[in-house]
Design an enzyme around this catalytic site. Structure first.
Site, PDB file in Angstrom:
ATOM      1  N   GLU A  63     100.181 -15.794  51.772  1.00  0.00           N
ATOM      2  CA  GLU A  63     100.866 -17.042  51.446  1.00  0.00           C
ATOM      3  C   GLU A  63     101.850 -16.659  50.352  1.00  0.00           C
ATOM      4  O   GLU A  63     101.517 -16.638  49.180  1.00  0.00           O
ATOM      5  CB  GLU A  63      99.896 -18.113  50.946  1.00  0.00           C
ATOM      6  CG  GLU A  63     100.591 -19.464  50.861  1.00  0.00           C
ATOM      7  CD  GLU A  63     100.416 -20.192  49.534  1.00  0.00           C
ATOM      8  OE1 GLU A  63     100.870 -21.332  49.453  1.00  0.00           O
ATOM      9  OE2 GLU A  63      99.867 -19.637  48.587  1.00  0.00           O
TER      10      GLU A  63
ATOM     11  N   ASP B 234      95.913 -16.573  48.930  1.00  0.00           N
ATOM     12  CA  ASP B 234      96.564 -17.679  48.236  1.00  0.00           C
ATOM     13  C   ASP B 234      97.519 -17.145  47.156  1.00  0.00           C
ATOM     14  O   ASP B 234      97.154 -16.242  46.399  1.00  0.00           O
ATOM     15  CB  ASP B 234      95.470 -18.548  47.587  1.00  0.00           C
ATOM     16  CG  ASP B 234      96.001 -19.858  47.052  1.00  0.00           C
ATOM     17  OD1 ASP B 234      96.536 -20.645  47.852  1.00  0.00           O
ATOM     18  OD2 ASP B 234      95.876 -20.099  45.836  1.00  0.00           O
TER      19      ASP B 234
END
Ligand code: BGC
Length: 527
Positions: A260, A201
């Site tokens: 990401e 993330d």
């Protein structure tokens, strides 16, 4: 022991499970790990290679689990560590790999580290700074939270802490070796439990520019933005990803890291997937492209070229839990669905790996009319409209009334539209013309066809507003022109996203339709 490298990730189809909304086993209206476990046969039958599960760790859920209070445990609403181990074991037995989601940019404000920091202990694990202004009453710099408002919150003793997302998500200080060491241990914990890799993330956010300089303008970051900012895509993040790659490689079984990451240019994005860094990065430029032949062709070419620069596979993605579902983005209603089906065949024919967001295989649209009082996303009210809840509505599995088999009770944390009775897994599984059947057929063909998956493509000239390419003796055409087109070629149909016709000179493709066919010519020419 000899290990044969399969490089499975280079052409894997990875299914994203948004844990709160996939399947609820205990009837509390919230999806959970036992729910996922019970539906693994569905994923195996669908034909995907792996699942990526969004964070299921202990969390106060200020951001749907992306605010982690304990990285080594499962939130009670999602199950237990034993459930996680059982899920990984079952998935492996079914031939599915499992990717966990790791959240290294920030913790929850309830994480013991942050609680201690508030009390004045080990504050250096986060980014605390004195304020500006005569009494330190102004934030330390002009950075804005991705969710809107200043990226700084003041604590009782007058200092401010940085949070690039919600104020319940304080940013960690990655210059502190204790933070680095802790995350290596967290990764090991889950690798030891058997996960096949991590989706990382905000992989572009952990390192901030020296001195935390002002940006100088407003508004700044969007979750999916391209700007150059002192808090995103700093060179220092690559050292972290390199060290994680070494850690992943020290485990057997080709464990992977997926970034990401947002970077201002294609070349900077490619840096995340250099041979000694992560294996894949999400292709958000593809996701944000309009339904337009020229735009898609450009982004496909750029994606292939940049991935080639570093020898990484390209990835393709149409939807995820952060963006409006593509049926709706592409126009909604029947048009949106027709385009989404065509888009699926385009994506699954392209070289590389593809991500499927839960429910896209059912052709689910965004739910645009959720009652205001049920919305939970911290992003709502940030100028981004109603936030991201509309793509996170629980999946419809069966039956004719909400919650459509989502769980054993009447509950679902967000309500599903009545009209989803025609979009349940059970309804679509029984219909060979459904979107679910299209995905199953496409994934079966993709797996069996030697020309699909990793490799390259060869564009051929088609009518205006079409995309036509071959891969060996396989060909794909998509009609985005808005009019029926005569492709002027013929062959053996493998799959079509809608009804197609033929005239004397070959295939006639209706608007917003994609076709896969076998050319009979392994040299790659479409005719
Ligand atoms: C996740 C979002 C989340 C944010 C903060 C994103 O990349 O996909 O859902 O809100 O990170 O953790």
């Amino acid at each position: 022991m000899t290990t044969t490298l399969t490089r499975w990730w280079r052409d894997a189809v990875i299914y994203q499970v948004y844990v709160r909304s996939f399947a609820d086993a205990n009837g509390d209206g919230v999806g959970d790990l036992p729910g996922i476990r019970s539906r693994l046969p569905y994923l195996a039958e669908l034909g995907v290679d792996a699942l990526w599960i969004t964070p299921f760790y202990t969390s106060p859920m200020a951001d749907g689990g992306y605010d982690v209070a304990d990285y080594r445990d499962v939130d009670p609403s999602f199950g237990t560590l034993q459930d996680a181990a059982g899920l990984i074991g079952d998935a492996h037995r079914l031939g599915l790999r499992v990717i966990a989601d790791v959240v290294p940019n920030h913790t929850s404000d309830r994480h013991p580290w942050f609680q201690k920091a508030l009390g004045g202990t080990d504050r250096d694990r986060y980014l605390f700074r004195p304020g500006r202004g005569a009494d330190g009453e102004l934030p330390p710099n002009d950075w804005e939270s991705v969710f809107g408002g200043p990226a700084w919150t003041r604590v009782e003793d007058g200092e401010w802490y940085l949070h690039l997302f919600a104020k319940e998500q304080p940013d960690l200080n990655w210059d502190n070796p204790a933070v680095r060491a802790e995350f290596e241990e967290i990764l090991r914990f889950w690798l030891d439990l058997g996960v096949d890799g991590f989706r990382i993330d905000v992989a572009h956010g952990m390192v901030k520019a020296e001195g935390l300089p002002d940006v100088g303008y407003t508004p700044q970051a969007k979750l999916l933005g391209r700007a150059e900012l002192p808090y995103f895509d700093q060179d220092g993040v690559h050292e972290i990803h390199r060290s994680w790659r070494r850690l992943l490689d020290s485990y057997p079984g080709e464990r992977i890291g997926v970034a990401e990451a947002w970077a201002p240019t294609e070349a900077r994005l490619a840096a995340y997937v250099r041979p000694d860094e992560l294996h894949q990065a999400f292709n958000f430029h593809y996701l944000t492209s309009a339904w337009d032949a020229e735009e898609l062709r450009t982004v496909i070419d750029e994606s292939l070229e940049t991935a080639d620069l570093v020898g990484a596979p390209t990835t393709w993605v149409l939807s995820n839990h952060d963006v409006q579902r593509h049926v709706t983005r592409y126009g909604g209603g029947e048009t949106g669905l027709r385009r989404a089906r065509a888009a699926a065949l385009l994506m699954l024919a392209l070289p590389g790996s593809a991500y499927v967001y839960q429910g896209e295989e059912l052709g689910l649209p965004e739910v645009l009319d959720l009652p205001e009082e049920l919305l939970q996303d911290p992003q709502r009210g940030s100028g981004e409209g109603r936030g991201r809840d509309g793509c996170r509505v629980p999946l419809p599995w069966s039956g004719s009334e909400p919650p459509f088999g989502f769980g054993p009770s009447e509950l679902s944390w967000l309500p599903q539209p009545e009209g989803w009775r025609d979009l349940t897994v059970a309804a679509e599984a029984a219909d060979p013309a459904s979107t679910l059947s299209l995905y199953r057929d496409a994934l079966r063909i993709r797996r069996a066809h030697p020309a699909l998956g990793d490799g390259d493509l060869h564009w051929t000239t088609g009518p205006d507003g079409t995309l036509v390419f071959t891969r060996g003796d396989f060909a794909c055409a998509v009609n985005l022109s808005g009019e029926p087109v005569n492709l002027g070629v013929d062959g053996e149909v493998l799959l079509a996203s809608g009804p197609i016709q033929r005239d004397g000179s070959g295939f006639v493709l209706p608007p917003d339709t994609a076709l896969w066919w076998q050319t009979g010519n392994p040299s790659g020419e479409a005719q």
